[in-house]
Design a protein around this motif. Structure first.
Motif, mmCIF file in Angstrom:
data_model
loop_
_atom_site.group_PDB
_atom_site.id
_atom_site.type_symbol
_atom_site.label_atom_id
_atom_site.label_comp_id
_atom_site.label_asym_id
_atom_site.label_seq_id
_atom_site.Cartn_x
_atom_site.Cartn_y
_atom_site.Cartn_z
ATOM 1 N N GLY A 73 0.811 -1.202 0.000
ATOM 2 C CA GLY A 73 0.000 0.000 0.000
ATOM 3 C C GLY A 73 0.841 1.247 0.000
ATOM 4 N N TRP A 74 0.185 2.387 0.012
ATOM 5 C CA TRP A 74 0.873 3.674 -0.021
ATOM 6 C C TRP A 74 0.846 4.273 1.367
ATOM 7 C CZ3 TRP A 74 3.433 4.664 -4.313
ATOM 8 C CH2 TRP A 74 3.043 3.999 -5.470
ATOM 9 N N CYS A 75 1.909 4.062 2.134
ATOM 10 C CA CYS A 75 1.986 4.594 3.480
ATOM 11 C C CYS A 75 3.166 5.537 3.560
ATOM 12 C CB CYS A 75 2.191 3.466 4.501
ATOM 13 S SG CYS A 75 0.865 2.277 4.513
ATOM 14 N N PRO A 76 3.005 6.691 4.206
ATOM 15 C CA PRO A 76 4.171 7.562 4.382
ATOM 16 C C PRO A 76 5.202 6.873 5.256
ATOM 17 C CG PRO A 76 2.319 8.323 5.715
ATOM 18 C CD PRO A 76 1.802 7.199 4.862
ATOM 19 N N LEU A 77 6.451 7.190 5.028
ATOM 20 C CA LEU A 77 7.503 6.581 5.835
ATOM 21 C C LEU A 77 7.403 7.071 7.268
ATOM 22 C CD1 LEU A 77 10.601 6.843 3.494
ATOM 23 C CD2 LEU A 77 9.433 4.770 4.198
ATOM 24 N N SER A 78 7.544 6.151 8.195
ATOM 25 C CA SER A 78 7.586 6.515 9.608
ATOM 26 C C SER A 78 8.965 7.086 9.912
ATOM 27 C CB SER A 78 7.336 5.266 10.457
ATOM 28 O OG SER A 78 8.426 4.379 10.297
ATOM 29 N N PRO A 79 9.141 7.744 11.063
ATOM 30 C CA PRO A 79 10.474 8.240 11.409
ATOM 31 C C PRO A 79 11.531 7.134 11.382
ATOM 32 C CG PRO A 79 8.839 9.201 12.863
ATOM 33 C CD PRO A 79 8.125 8.165 12.024
ATOM 34 N N PRO A 138 -1.834 -3.753 -3.627
ATOM 35 C CA PRO A 138 -1.188 -4.199 -2.375
ATOM 36 C C PRO A 138 -1.614 -5.585 -1.906
ATOM 37 C CG PRO A 138 -2.974 -2.723 -1.858
ATOM 38 C CD PRO A 138 -2.911 -2.793 -3.364
ATOM 39 N N TRP A 139 -1.377 -6.600 -2.731
ATOM 40 C CA TRP A 139 -1.711 -7.981 -2.385
ATOM 41 C C TRP A 139 -0.457 -8.827 -2.459
ATOM 42 C CZ3 TRP A 139 -6.479 -9.442 -0.671
ATOM 43 C CH2 TRP A 139 -7.523 -8.536 -0.871
ATOM 44 N N ARG A 140 -0.364 -9.804 -1.551
ATOM 45 C CA ARG A 140 0.767 -10.744 -1.544
ATOM 46 C C ARG A 140 0.225 -12.154 -1.659
ATOM 47 N NH1 ARG A 140 2.698 -6.321 -1.437
ATOM 48 N NH2 ARG A 140 4.596 -5.609 -0.411
ATOM 49 N N ARG A 176 -0.289 -19.336 -11.841
ATOM 50 C CA ARG A 176 -1.613 -19.275 -12.467
ATOM 51 C C ARG A 176 -2.736 -19.275 -11.432
ATOM 52 N NH1 ARG A 176 -0.816 -19.918 -17.808
ATOM 53 N NH2 ARG A 176 0.974 -21.130 -18.508
ATOM 54 N N LEU A 177 -2.446 -19.764 -10.227
ATOM 55 C CA LEU A 177 -3.443 -19.801 -9.161
ATOM 56 C C LEU A 177 -2.770 -19.361 -7.871
ATOM 57 C CD1 LEU A 177 -6.358 -20.641 -8.317
ATOM 58 C CD2 LEU A 177 -5.409 -22.891 -7.773
ATOM 59 N N VAL A 178 -3.334 -18.343 -7.207
ATOM 60 C CA VAL A 178 -2.723 -17.831 -5.977
ATOM 61 C C VAL A 178 -3.782 -17.562 -4.920
ATOM 62 C CG1 VAL A 178 -0.690 -16.771 -7.032
ATOM 63 C CG2 VAL A 178 -2.792 -15.448 -6.818
ATOM 64 N N LEU A 179 -3.380 -17.743 -3.669
ATOM 65 C CA LEU A 179 -4.179 -17.318 -2.528
ATOM 66 C C LEU A 179 -3.499 -16.064 -1.999
ATOM 67 C CD1 LEU A 179 -6.513 -17.897 -0.559
ATOM 68 C CD2 LEU A 179 -4.876 -19.173 0.836
ATOM 69 N N GLN A 180 -4.186 -14.929 -2.110
ATOM 70 C CA GLN A 180 -3.579 -13.652 -1.757
ATOM 71 C C GLN A 180 -4.167 -13.082 -0.472
ATOM 72 O OE1 GLN A 180 -4.409 -11.578 -5.524
ATOM 73 N NE2 GLN A 180 -2.200 -11.385 -5.806
ATOM 74 N N VAL A 181 -3.344 -12.276 0.212
ATOM 75 C CA VAL A 181 -3.765 -11.578 1.413
ATOM 76 C C VAL A 181 -3.338 -10.130 1.261
ATOM 77 C CG1 VAL A 181 -1.636 -12.098 2.683
ATOM 78 C CG2 VAL A 181 -3.740 -11.618 3.943
ATOM 79 N N SER A 182 -4.075 -9.220 1.872
ATOM 80 C CA SER A 182 -3.714 -7.807 1.838
ATOM 81 C C SER A 182 -2.312 -7.623 2.403
ATOM 82 C CB SER A 182 -4.723 -6.992 2.653
ATOM 83 O OG SER A 182 -4.292 -5.660 2.767
ATOM 84 N N ALA A 183 -1.552 -6.711 1.803
ATOM 85 C CA ALA A 183 -0.152 -6.530 2.203
ATOM 86 C C ALA A 183 0.005 -5.703 3.469
ATOM 87 C CB ALA A 183 0.619 -5.867 1.060
ATOM 88 N N ASP A 189 -6.896 -9.683 14.103
ATOM 89 C CA ASP A 189 -7.428 -8.906 12.992
ATOM 90 C C ASP A 189 -8.252 -9.794 12.067
ATOM 91 O OD1 ASP A 189 -6.125 -6.661 13.857
ATOM 92 O OD2 ASP A 189 -4.628 -6.617 12.245
ATOM 93 N N THR A 190 -9.253 -9.205 11.455
ATOM 94 C CA THR A 190 -10.003 -9.884 10.401
ATOM 95 C C THR A 190 -9.256 -9.642 9.086
ATOM 96 O OG1 THR A 190 -12.101 -9.539 11.544
ATOM 97 C CG2 THR A 190 -12.210 -9.979 9.170
ATOM 98 N N VAL A 191 -9.043 -10.716 8.351
ATOM 99 C CA VAL A 191 -8.324 -10.575 7.082
ATOM 100 C C VAL A 191 -9.190 -11.037 5.930
ATOM 101 C CG1 VAL A 191 -6.067 -10.906 8.161
ATOM 102 C CG2 VAL A 191 -7.254 -12.865 7.188
ATOM 103 N N THR A 192 -8.929 -10.464 4.769
ATOM 104 C CA THR A 192 -9.594 -10.893 3.548
ATOM 105 C C THR A 192 -8.586 -11.666 2.710
ATOM 106 O OG1 THR A 192 -11.055 -8.978 3.549
ATOM 107 C CG2 THR A 192 -10.765 -10.131 1.443
ATOM 108 N N LEU A 193 -8.948 -12.890 2.372
ATOM 109 C CA LEU A 193 -8.134 -13.707 1.468
ATOM 110 C C LEU A 193 -8.851 -13.759 0.130
ATOM 111 C CD1 LEU A 193 -7.292 -16.757 3.762
ATOM 112 C CD2 LEU A 193 -5.882 -14.756 3.339
#
Length: 109
Positions: A1-7, A20-22, A87-94, A101-105
């Motif tokens: 995803g697009w996150c600003p850099l932390s200190p 943003p999927w892995r 050709r076939l993947v199970l992805q999760v949010s990056a 946490d609830t995750v979406t696959l």
């Protein structure tokens, strides 16, 4: 995803992946963006561990499956990101996940 850099993150080079999927897959038209210190155009890209593109742009759309890294002056080399041609993947949010946490696959092919 697009996150600003932390200190803390400001001292390291990061490779941002859109969408943003892995795992990242070639047919998702993945864009890699190198984020770190240094002047624009000073990014060095590595593909499968080999120097691939020196003084290149800070982002591009991937056209080949491989493991990519980037290097910016002052903050060094990013952690690697692999883009596969599976050709076939199970992805999760990056995004970072915490226990409970609830995750979406998504299963895609």
């Amino acid at each position: 995803g697009w996150c600003p850099l932390s200190p803390t993150g400001a001292q390291t080079t990061q490779l941002l992946v859109e969408p943003p999927w892995r795992p990242a897959v070639l047919w998702d038209q993945v864009t890699l963006t190198c984020q770190g210190l240094g002047s624009t155009g000073a990014t060095t890209w590595y593909k499968d561990g080999q120097r691939w593109w020196q003084e290149g742009a800070d982002h591009f759309t991937v056209t080949e499956s491989a493991t990519y890294e980037c290097d910016r002056p002052g903050t060094g080399r990013s952690p690697p990101v692999t883009v596969s041609d599976a050709r076939l993947v199970l992805q999760v949010s990056a995004r970072a996940l915490l226990e409970g946490d609830t995750v979406t696959l998504r299963c895609r092919g």
